[in-house]
Design a protein around this motif. Structure first.
Motif, PDB file in Angstrom:
ATOM      1  N   VAL A  26     -26.024 -87.836   0.294  1.00 37.47           N
ATOM      2  CA  VAL A  26     -25.276 -88.847   0.295  1.00 37.47           C
ATOM      3  C   VAL A  26     -24.021 -88.479   1.458  1.00 37.47           C
ATOM      4  O   VAL A  26     -22.764 -88.732   1.148  1.00 37.47           O
ATOM      5  CB  VAL A  26     -24.631 -89.129  -1.103  1.00 37.47           C
ATOM      6  N   HIS A  27     -24.300 -88.232   2.686  1.00 36.19           N
ATOM      7  CA  HIS A  27     -23.498 -88.050   3.612  1.00 36.19           C
ATOM      8  C   HIS A  27     -23.026 -89.186   4.374  1.00 36.19           C
ATOM      9  O   HIS A  27     -23.391 -90.249   4.005  1.00 36.19           O
ATOM     10  CB  HIS A  27     -24.276 -86.911   4.568  1.00 36.19           C
ATOM     11  N   ARG A  28     -22.349 -89.130   5.517  1.00 34.95           N
ATOM     12  CA  ARG A  28     -21.719 -90.378   6.264  1.00 34.95           C
ATOM     13  C   ARG A  28     -22.688 -91.096   6.703  1.00 34.95           C
ATOM     14  O   ARG A  28     -22.446 -92.388   7.014  1.00 34.95           O
ATOM     15  CB  ARG A  28     -20.645 -89.516   7.099  1.00 34.95           C
ATOM     16  N   GLY A  29     -24.003 -90.569   7.351  1.00 33.27           N
ATOM     17  CA  GLY A  29     -25.002 -91.331   7.793  1.00 33.27           C
ATOM     18  C   GLY A  29     -25.541 -92.269   6.586  1.00 33.27           C
ATOM     19  O   GLY A  29     -25.557 -93.559   6.878  1.00 33.27           O
ATOM     20  N   HIS A  30     -25.713 -91.991   5.307  1.00 31.96           N
ATOM     21  CA  HIS A  30     -26.079 -92.510   4.422  1.00 31.96           C
ATOM     22  C   HIS A  30     -25.017 -93.659   4.002  1.00 31.96           C
ATOM     23  O   HIS A  30     -25.606 -94.769   3.888  1.00 31.96           O
ATOM     24  CB  HIS A  30     -26.274 -91.750   2.934  1.00 31.96           C
ATOM     25  N   ARG A  31     -23.723 -93.284   4.096  1.00 27.67           N
ATOM     26  CA  ARG A  31     -22.733 -94.537   3.490  1.00 27.67           C
ATOM     27  C   ARG A  31     -22.551 -95.176   4.556  1.00 27.67           C
ATOM     28  O   ARG A  31     -22.420 -96.564   4.362  1.00 27.67           O
ATOM     29  CB  ARG A  31     -21.349 -93.546   3.309  1.00 27.67           C
ATOM     30  N   TYR A  32     -23.048 -95.153   6.144  1.00 24.22           N
ATOM     31  CA  TYR A  32     -22.952 -95.911   7.067  1.00 24.22           C
ATOM     32  C   TYR A  32     -23.959 -96.920   6.718  1.00 24.22           C
ATOM     33  O   TYR A  32     -24.032 -98.120   6.926  1.00 24.22           O
ATOM     34  CB  TYR A  32     -23.183 -95.240   8.159  1.00 24.22           C
ATOM     35  N   LEU A  33     -25.281 -96.549   6.544  1.00 28.53           N
ATOM     36  CA  LEU A  33     -26.418 -97.449   5.977  1.00 28.53           C
ATOM     37  C   LEU A  33     -25.990 -98.162   4.832  1.00 28.53           C
ATOM     38  O   LEU A  33     -26.416 -99.486   4.691  1.00 28.53           O
ATOM     39  CB  LEU A  33     -27.378 -96.692   5.629  1.00 28.53           C
ATOM     40  N   ILE A  34     -25.506 -97.615   3.681  1.00 27.38           N
ATOM     41  CA  ILE A  34     -25.342 -98.322   2.636  1.00 27.38           C
ATOM     42  C   ILE A  34     -24.295 -99.434   2.775  1.00 27.38           C
ATOM     43  O   ILE A  34     -23.976-100.585   2.130  1.00 27.38           O
ATOM     44  CB  ILE A  34     -24.720 -97.545   1.425  1.00 27.38           C
TER      45      ILE A  34
END
Length: 311
Positions: free
Chosen positions: A26-34
């Protein structure tokens, strides 16, 4: 955020905009997507949802597969629960599900999870053999009445922030760079177990960690500056990962931390170790005296990095 593990509990939920993936770390790339999913949901008056899996799909297909995870299930769930989406659907991944085509899989998402808008990660593929791509998903979406949107990737210094990139950084010991991509300090947690007690004889008593999740990636062997949490209290620490060649530890990998300014007995207690910085690779010394001199130098460096008084 509601974590939903049973499809029977989705019947009365409203229509959703969602994305799907393993979301390991659940890294920053995931959070950017979400965040993009949440924006689309707000624009269209829908609920924002995440679809993920309680078990890595490859473990279902390959029973001997041993993933090197950034986050175990309970850790992933904790991280996801902090996000702004309305729902997180834990989709049980089965062999039957793995045999579905991308179109059939999208039908499952539509029927059971009421997904009207599907936001696809920039490099994400799904369906049997993963042979279909974004254009196919758009076509199937038109046939099913589901809008398909391609998400933007989070790119920094020419590199897309992804789980595989973070794993590579950790395997190199580059924990500072990995933490920047994660958006938090990478950590291991588990139980303090019995060790060889050599460190105590050298004046550096250590707590040996038995990780709670054996599938979680252990960073490169070496010495690290870390924060250690015991019973909710944070302490500075000097961590060694390796085989302790100076004392002939054999083939057993040890994860042992010298907790600074700490002398309590914490055997069998729970402990979390957060990685801050890499100090040096593990190395063999010709004598315990040389090892002790190096450990003292390492400890001073750790104190400076953690902004603790040097003693």
């Amino acid at each position: 955020m509601r974590i939903i593990t049973d499809t029977d509990r989705t019947e009365n939920l409203g229509p959703c905009a969602a994305t799907i993936g393993c979301f390991d770390g659940v890294h920053r790339g995931h959070r950017y997507l979400i965040n993009q999913v949440c924006e689309v949901a707000a624009e269209k008056g829908l609920h924002a949802a995440i679809v993920t899996f309680p078990v890595h799909p490859r473990q279902v297909m390959q029973t001997d597969y041993q993933p090197q995870l950034l986050s175990c299930l309970h850790q992933k769930t904790d991280l996801i629960s902090q996000l702004d989406a309305d729902y997180c659907f834990m989709l049980p991944f089965t062999r039957e599900l793995s045999q579905l085509s991308a179109r059939e899989f999208m039908q499952v998402l539509q029927k059971h999870y009421h997904i009207q808008v599907l936001v696809i990660g920039y490099d994400h593929r799904f369906g049997h053999n993963r042979s279909e791509g974004f254009e196919d998903y758009c076509r199937y979406g038109q046939e099913l009445g589901m809008e398909v949107i391609r998400a933007k990737a989070l790119v920094e210094d020419g590199v897309s922030i992804s789980s595989s990139h973070i794993r590579n950084l950790l395997r190199q010991g580059a924990v500072h760079e990995a933490n920047r991509c994660l958006g938090y300090e990478y950590y291991l947690d588990g139980t303090v177990t019995d060790g060889y007690k050599v460190g105590r004889k050298l004046g550096f008593p250590t707590a040996n960690l038995l990780p709670a999740c054996p599938e979680k990636l252990i960073p490169a062997e070496g010495v690290y500056a870390v924060y250690t949490y015991v019973q909710g209290i944070r302490y500075g620490g000097m961590l060694n990962i390796g085989h302790r060649p100076t004392v002939n530890n054999g083939t057993n990998l040890s994860i042992e931390v010298n907790i600074l300014d700490f002398s309590e007995n914490i055997y069998r207690k729970q402990m979390r170790i957060e990685f801050v910085a890499f100090i040096r690779p593990e190395q063999r010394f010709d004598s315990l005296e040389q090892l002790t001199v190096q450990l003292k130098a390492d400890r001073e460096q750790v104190r400076k990095l953690l902004q603790m008084p040097v003693r």
